[in-house]
Write a protein that holds these residues in place. Structure first.
Motif, PDB file in Angstrom:
ATOM      1  N   LYS A 196      31.961  20.349  80.533  1.00 25.81           N
ATOM      2  CA  LYS A 196      32.868  19.541  81.365  1.00 25.81           C
ATOM      3  C   LYS A 196      32.598  18.055  81.197  1.00 25.81           C
ATOM      4  O   LYS A 196      33.520  17.235  81.114  1.00 25.81           O
ATOM      5  CB  LYS A 196      32.651  19.895  82.841  1.00 25.81           C
ATOM      6  CG  LYS A 196      33.608  20.926  83.366  1.00 25.81           C
ATOM      7  CD  LYS A 196      33.458  21.007  84.856  1.00 25.81           C
ATOM      8  CE  LYS A 196      34.577  21.826  85.469  1.00 25.81           C
ATOM      9  NZ  LYS A 196      34.332  22.076  86.892  1.00 25.81           N
ATOM     10  N   GLU A 197      31.292  17.706  81.181  1.00 25.53           N
ATOM     11  CA  GLU A 197      30.928  16.284  81.034  1.00 25.53           C
ATOM     12  C   GLU A 197      31.355  15.753  79.668  1.00 25.53           C
ATOM     13  O   GLU A 197      31.908  14.657  79.553  1.00 25.53           O
ATOM     14  CB  GLU A 197      29.403  16.113  81.209  1.00 25.53           C
ATOM     15  CG  GLU A 197      28.944  16.357  82.629  1.00 25.53           C
ATOM     16  CD  GLU A 197      27.423  16.550  82.736  1.00 25.53           C
ATOM     17  OE1 GLU A 197      26.879  16.242  83.803  1.00 25.53           O
ATOM     18  OE2 GLU A 197      26.793  17.036  81.760  1.00 25.53           O
ATOM     19  N   ALA A 198      31.115  16.578  78.638  1.00 28.83           N
ATOM     20  CA  ALA A 198      31.502  16.147  77.285  1.00 28.83           C
ATOM     21  C   ALA A 198      33.011  15.912  77.227  1.00 28.83           C
ATOM     22  O   ALA A 198      33.479  14.920  76.658  1.00 28.83           O
ATOM     23  CB  ALA A 198      31.083  17.200  76.260  1.00 28.83           C
ATOM     24  N   LEU A 199      33.774  16.810  77.849  1.00 34.96           N
ATOM     25  CA  LEU A 199      35.233  16.671  77.840  1.00 34.96           C
ATOM     26  C   LEU A 199      35.648  15.387  78.569  1.00 34.96           C
ATOM     27  O   LEU A 199      36.513  14.644  78.092  1.00 34.96           O
ATOM     28  CB  LEU A 199      35.876  17.899  78.502  1.00 34.96           C
ATOM     29  CG  LEU A 199      37.388  17.834  78.694  1.00 34.96           C
ATOM     30  CD1 LEU A 199      38.112  17.746  77.349  1.00 34.96           C
ATOM     31  CD2 LEU A 199      37.910  19.053  79.471  1.00 34.96           C
ATOM     32  N   LYS A 200      35.015  15.123  79.707  1.00 35.60           N
ATOM     33  CA  LYS A 200      35.377  13.925  80.493  1.00 35.60           C
ATOM     34  C   LYS A 200      35.128  12.645  79.669  1.00 35.60           C
ATOM     35  O   LYS A 200      35.989  11.771  79.577  1.00 35.60           O
ATOM     36  CB  LYS A 200      34.549  13.890  81.790  1.00 35.60           C
ATOM     37  CG  LYS A 200      35.068  12.878  82.787  1.00 35.60           C
ATOM     38  CD  LYS A 200      34.220  12.837  84.026  1.00 35.60           C
ATOM     39  CE  LYS A 200      33.196  11.738  83.881  1.00 35.60           C
ATOM     40  NZ  LYS A 200      32.204  11.656  84.927  1.00 35.60           N
ATOM     41  N   PHE A 201      33.958  12.575  79.047  1.00 34.83           N
ATOM     42  CA  PHE A 201      33.635  11.381  78.245  1.00 34.83           C
ATOM     43  C   PHE A 201      34.617  11.220  77.083  1.00 34.83           C
ATOM     44  O   PHE A 201      35.097  10.129  76.793  1.00 34.83           O
ATOM     45  CB  PHE A 201      32.206  11.457  77.704  1.00 34.83           C
ATOM     46  CG  PHE A 201      31.146  11.294  78.762  1.00 34.83           C
ATOM     47  CD1 PHE A 201      31.333  10.443  79.845  1.00 34.83           C
ATOM     48  CD2 PHE A 201      29.941  11.975  78.675  1.00 34.83           C
ATOM     49  CE1 PHE A 201      30.350  10.279  80.825  1.00 34.83           C
ATOM     50  CE2 PHE A 201      28.958  11.822  79.646  1.00 34.83           C
ATOM     51  CZ  PHE A 201      29.168  10.981  80.725  1.00 34.83           C
ATOM     52  N   ALA A 202      34.908  12.344  76.432  1.00 39.02           N
ATOM     53  CA  ALA A 202      35.791  12.275  75.255  1.00 39.02           C
ATOM     54  C   ALA A 202      37.214  11.885  75.664  1.00 39.02           C
ATOM     55  O   ALA A 202      37.868  11.079  74.978  1.00 39.02           O
ATOM     56  CB  ALA A 202      35.788  13.609  74.521  1.00 39.02           C
ATOM     57  N   LEU A 203      37.677  12.425  76.786  1.00 35.17           N
ATOM     58  CA  LEU A 203      39.030  12.067  77.246  1.00 35.17           C
ATOM     59  C   LEU A 203      39.101  10.579  77.578  1.00 35.17           C
ATOM     60  O   LEU A 203      40.072   9.895  77.234  1.00 35.17           O
ATOM     61  CB  LEU A 203      39.385  12.869  78.506  1.00 35.17           C
ATOM     62  CG  LEU A 203      40.007  14.240  78.275  1.00 35.17           C
ATOM     63  CD1 LEU A 203      40.183  14.963  79.610  1.00 35.17           C
ATOM     64  CD2 LEU A 203      41.347  14.139  77.541  1.00 35.17           C
ATOM     65  N   ASN A 204      38.053  10.078  78.252  1.00 36.87           N
ATOM     66  CA  ASN A 204      38.031   8.641  78.571  1.00 36.87           C
ATOM     67  C   ASN A 204      38.046   7.807  77.307  1.00 36.87           C
ATOM     68  O   ASN A 204      38.717   6.782  77.237  1.00 36.87           O
ATOM     69  CB  ASN A 204      36.781   8.290  79.395  1.00 36.87           C
ATOM     70  CG  ASN A 204      36.969   8.650  80.842  1.00 36.87           C
ATOM     71  OD1 ASN A 204      38.098   8.909  81.282  1.00 36.87           O
ATOM     72  ND2 ASN A 204      35.883   8.695  81.600  1.00 36.87           N
ATOM     73  N   TYR A 205      37.301   8.277  76.316  1.00 40.26           N
ATOM     74  CA  TYR A 205      37.266   7.525  75.058  1.00 40.26           C
ATOM     75  C   TYR A 205      38.655   7.509  74.409  1.00 40.26           C
ATOM     76  O   TYR A 205      39.139   6.463  73.967  1.00 40.26           O
ATOM     77  CB  TYR A 205      36.220   8.121  74.104  1.00 40.26           C
ATOM     78  CG  TYR A 205      36.352   7.551  72.726  1.00 40.26           C
ATOM     79  CD1 TYR A 205      36.069   6.207  72.492  1.00 40.26           C
ATOM     80  CD2 TYR A 205      36.807   8.329  71.676  1.00 40.26           C
ATOM     81  CE1 TYR A 205      36.244   5.657  71.232  1.00 40.26           C
ATOM     82  CE2 TYR A 205      36.980   7.789  70.416  1.00 40.26           C
ATOM     83  CZ  TYR A 205      36.704   6.458  70.202  1.00 40.26           C
ATOM     84  OH  TYR A 205      36.886   5.918  68.957  1.00 40.26           O
ATOM     85  N   ILE A 206      39.294   8.671  74.382  1.00 40.61           N
ATOM     86  CA  ILE A 206      40.617   8.748  73.729  1.00 40.61           C
ATOM     87  C   ILE A 206      41.655   7.919  74.505  1.00 40.61           C
ATOM     88  O   ILE A 206      42.449   7.189  73.926  1.00 40.61           O
ATOM     89  CB  ILE A 206      41.070  10.216  73.588  1.00 40.61           C
ATOM     90  CG1 ILE A 206      40.185  10.914  72.554  1.00 40.61           C
ATOM     91  CG2 ILE A 206      42.540  10.313  73.183  1.00 40.61           C
ATOM     92  CD1 ILE A 206      40.346  12.424  72.504  1.00 40.61           C
TER      93      ILE A 206
END
Ligand code: DC
Length: 211
Positions: A196-206
């Protein structure tokens, strides 16, 4: 829009790419599957994944975009795939499928996400966003162990350790399209992150260009 995701085995890139695709309504291609499909056919035909013509014959004989079931995910098929992935003509044959998909994700999708080893560097060097997913070696070995145990496979830790070392060595050190972060890739270390954390960081980056 094209999102390129690269990283070593068991870094969490596949899980991340699938979740990103679903969050963003993007089409998703797991490019490792292409290499695994070829490996599975070569092995099933009694051929050798070190032999160029056995691999080319397999590529010509199959529908690469069709699934071939759970056998694809066996460790031995992953290793075999990493062997044939160092043959230049094999990579060349598979490049077209990946580039075509990146530019034609299909009706209803807002873009394409591809994950693999050379997406940001070779397949889609002009991707809008590039993420290089990594994790410590021990973390990746433990993830793979957990994954295989969950599938009910008998696993020996020292063997998984050895297989992962071999696969890393081949993927990072091969002469053609070795695994490495593209110069403009954003590095996401998932060693201490859950999915979940990895997804959150990646979405913010995108979306915003930041964690
Ligand atoms: O992502 P995976 O573990 O399913 O990939 C299996 C092998 O396929 C991997 O060890 C190397 C090769 N591969 C590659 O060389 N380039 C890609 N873009 C994807 C996979």
């Amino acid at each position: 829009m094209i999102v390129a995701i690269d990283g070593p085995a068991a870094s969490g890139k596949g899980t991340l790419a699938r979740s990103l695709a679903s969050e963003l309504s993007f089409a998703y291609m797991d490019t490792g599957k292409l290499y695994r499909r070829v490996a599975l056919i070569v092995v099933s035909n009694g051929g050798s994944v070190d032999n160029e013509s056995d691999c080319l014959e397999a590529i010509k004989s199959i529908d690469l975009l069709n699934d071939q079931g759970q056998k694809l995910y066996l460790e031995e098929i992953g290793l075999a795939a990493s062997k044939l992935a160092s043959i230049p003509i094999v990579r060349k044959e598979l490049l077209g499928y990946q580039r075509f998909f990146s530019k034609n994700p299909g009706k209803g999708y807002l873009g394409a996400i591809l994950d693999g080893r050379d997406i940001g560097t070779i397949v889609c060097p002009d991707a809008d966003k590039k993420i290089y997913v990594t994790a410590d070696f021990e973390v990746r070995v433990n993830r793979r162990l957990k994954e295989l145990k969950a599938k009910g496979e008998k696993v020996i830790e020292s063997e998984i350790n050895k297989d992962m070392l071999n696969r890393d060595k081949r993927d990072f050190e091969r002469a053609i399209s070795p695994l490495k972060p593209a110069q403009d890739a954003w590095i996401l270390d998932t060693s201490l992150l859950n999915t979940k954390e990895a997804l959150k960081f990646a979405l913010n980056y995108i979306r915003y260009g930041t964690r």
